[in-house]
Design a protein around this motif. Sequence first.
Motif, PDB file in Angstrom:
ATOM      1  N   ILE A  38      75.984  19.463 -13.901  1.00  0.00           N
ATOM      2  CA  ILE A  38      75.232  18.368 -13.285  1.00  0.00           C
ATOM      3  C   ILE A  38      73.759  18.521 -13.681  1.00  0.00           C
ATOM      4  CG2 ILE A  38      74.509  17.317 -11.120  1.00  0.00           C
ATOM      5  CD1 ILE A  38      77.115  18.378  -9.898  1.00  0.00           C
ATOM      6  N   GLU A  39      73.166  17.436 -14.129  1.00  0.00           N
ATOM      7  CA  GLU A  39      71.735  17.426 -14.481  1.00  0.00           C
ATOM      8  C   GLU A  39      71.003  16.447 -13.567  1.00  0.00           C
ATOM      9  OE1 GLU A  39      68.745  16.146 -18.141  1.00  0.00           O
ATOM     10  OE2 GLU A  39      70.917  15.862 -18.318  1.00  0.00           O
ATOM     11  N   PRO A  40      70.021  16.951 -12.753  1.00  0.00           N
ATOM     12  CA  PRO A  40      69.234  16.031 -11.931  1.00  0.00           C
ATOM     13  C   PRO A  40      68.170  15.355 -12.790  1.00  0.00           C
ATOM     14  CG  PRO A  40      68.545  18.288 -11.519  1.00  0.00           C
ATOM     15  CD  PRO A  40      69.690  18.366 -12.492  1.00  0.00           C
ATOM     16  N   VAL A  41      68.033  14.064 -12.672  1.00  0.00           N
ATOM     17  CA  VAL A  41      67.047  13.301 -13.436  1.00  0.00           C
ATOM     18  C   VAL A  41      66.249  12.418 -12.465  1.00  0.00           C
ATOM     19  CG1 VAL A  41      66.677  11.701 -15.340  1.00  0.00           C
ATOM     20  CG2 VAL A  41      68.636  13.247 -15.415  1.00  0.00           C
ATOM     21  N   PRO A  42      65.005  12.844 -12.119  1.00  0.00           N
ATOM     22  CA  PRO A  42      64.367  14.119 -12.470  1.00  0.00           C
ATOM     23  C   PRO A  42      64.715  15.193 -11.447  1.00  0.00           C
ATOM     24  CG  PRO A  42      62.799  12.773 -11.294  1.00  0.00           C
ATOM     25  CD  PRO A  42      64.041  11.950 -11.395  1.00  0.00           C
ATOM     26  N   PHE A  43      64.305  16.439 -11.755  1.00  0.00           N
ATOM     27  CA  PHE A  43      64.546  17.517 -10.797  1.00  0.00           C
ATOM     28  C   PHE A  43      63.581  17.413  -9.618  1.00  0.00           C
ATOM     29  CE2 PHE A  43      63.599  21.768  -9.197  1.00  0.00           C
ATOM     30  CZ  PHE A  43      64.872  22.216  -8.856  1.00  0.00           C
ATOM     31  N   ASP A  44      62.295  17.152  -9.898  1.00  0.00           N
ATOM     32  CA  ASP A  44      61.283  16.954  -8.844  1.00  0.00           C
ATOM     33  C   ASP A  44      60.977  15.474  -8.776  1.00  0.00           C
ATOM     34  OD1 ASP A  44      60.446  19.755  -7.978  1.00  0.00           O
ATOM     35  OD2 ASP A  44      60.164  19.903 -10.159  1.00  0.00           O
ATOM     36  N   VAL A  45      61.103  14.923  -7.588  1.00  0.00           N
ATOM     37  CA  VAL A  45      60.935  13.490  -7.416  1.00  0.00           C
ATOM     38  C   VAL A  45      60.075  13.228  -6.183  1.00  0.00           C
ATOM     39  CG1 VAL A  45      63.102  13.336  -6.101  1.00  0.00           C
ATOM     40  CG2 VAL A  45      62.150  11.272  -7.181  1.00  0.00           C
TER      41      VAL A  45
END
Length: 499
Positions: A38-45
């Motif tokens: 799993i890739e968070p897009v973006p990681f910091d939001v």
Amino acid sequence: MRPPSACPCRGGIPWQGILLAVSLLTFWNPHPTAPLSIEPVPFDVAEGKDVLLLVHNVSENTVGYFWYRGEITNQNLLIVSYSNLTHSAIQGPAFSSRETIYPNGSLLFVNVTKGDTGFYTLQTTTPNFQIETATGEFRVHEKLPKPNITINNSQPMEGEDSLALTCEPEINYASYLWKINNQMIPDGDKLKLSNNNRTLILFNVTRNDTGPYECETQNPVSASRSDPLTLNISYGPDAPIINPPDSHFHSGTNLNLSCHADSNPPAQYSWFFNGSPLESTQELSILNLSTNNSGSYVCVAHNSVTNLNRTTTKNITVSEPLIPPHLTASNTTVAEGDSVQLTCVPNDTEISIQWLFNNKTLQLTDTMQLSLNDSILTINSVKKTDEGEYHCQVSNRMFSQKSNAITLTVIGAGPGGDNNINQPLSPGAIAGIVIGVLAGVGLIAGLGYFLFFRKTGGKPRSKKENTGRNERSIIRRKQITCSVRHSSWRWEGKDRRRI
């Protein structure tokens, strides 16, 4: 290929979802041998923004997706599930209506909040009930508020107190930076950063630690800086400075003294004269000075917070105008090689004496000597170059007065080193000398005649004898007169002698 449709639970795909779905076609390239990830897009939001948990390496025969909040697959934490067989989604207990699931298993969060920060777990299944699991994470950051600095002591004392400056508020996932005079502050001997750099500790503060100080908060999505804080450090007073720097004044003028000492809070001032209190002001004024105002003036500076006193003393001298001194000489006409003494008699005290020769500062030679506080000038073995006009001059810090003039005449030396004057006699002097000589000659002649007369018994001489005697007398007088006219004379003591 048409993009996979979104979950019908959202009641349609928004335009953001369409863009994300298009992007999924680019990333969706199954790799059967690679593990599910799993890739968070973006990681910091930032709060209020969207984030996509993008799924990689899904098996081609996957028939179902199950998303859970957290790192475990607990049914109570189920957010949503999706079936590729029925192309439908089922909401779980943890569904918040802000989630959208896509046919490739990716999960979109919109308008995220800080509560959405954390881990999320995806579970997939195949027709033969093979299960894969992957976990992803993202962080939601608030827009940082403007920080402010708090201090544990609002009025520290120099050299005594330490301070703790704290950057407020405390924010998770934020970092803290400190600046003084717009320069970064590192750890050092006199300061320390603690509490994740949120607190700045200053040891034994001094007036140089005043600031201004700023703290800055940063997170991956924003940054914010506080207003500058200037410390109010109590110090002093330092030793007072009294102006003007002059210490000598002449009578009849005004005295205006000002006292200043570096101090925080500002110092309080008081004056003393010869130990007696005067005014409690920063400036002291005395009109129409007299010699009675000469003495010791003390300024006292006091700090009401540090409770310290510092003093400075200034000695003031008030002078009356000087009276010209009187100059005398042991002799004003001196022969070369003799000595002479000039004495300066001042009429005032606390003065200095200088000597002038022909209205210029006297340059002392080896034959000159000053004594009795420079009031006596002795010239030994006087030279012709010492001839001229002499003055003495008395001075104090305010005035200067010159004496009467003494003109020194130096008589030159004659042959043999004696002090002679080889000058021709005046006609009157010569006439007086001739008359005196003639009178002496006449007296001698008369005495001789008298003695001769007694010896001859008073017998008169013959005419021939008298004639011869008279001729010899005339010749002798002529010789004496001639000798006087061509003679030289010299002085020895008070007598004049012929050479």
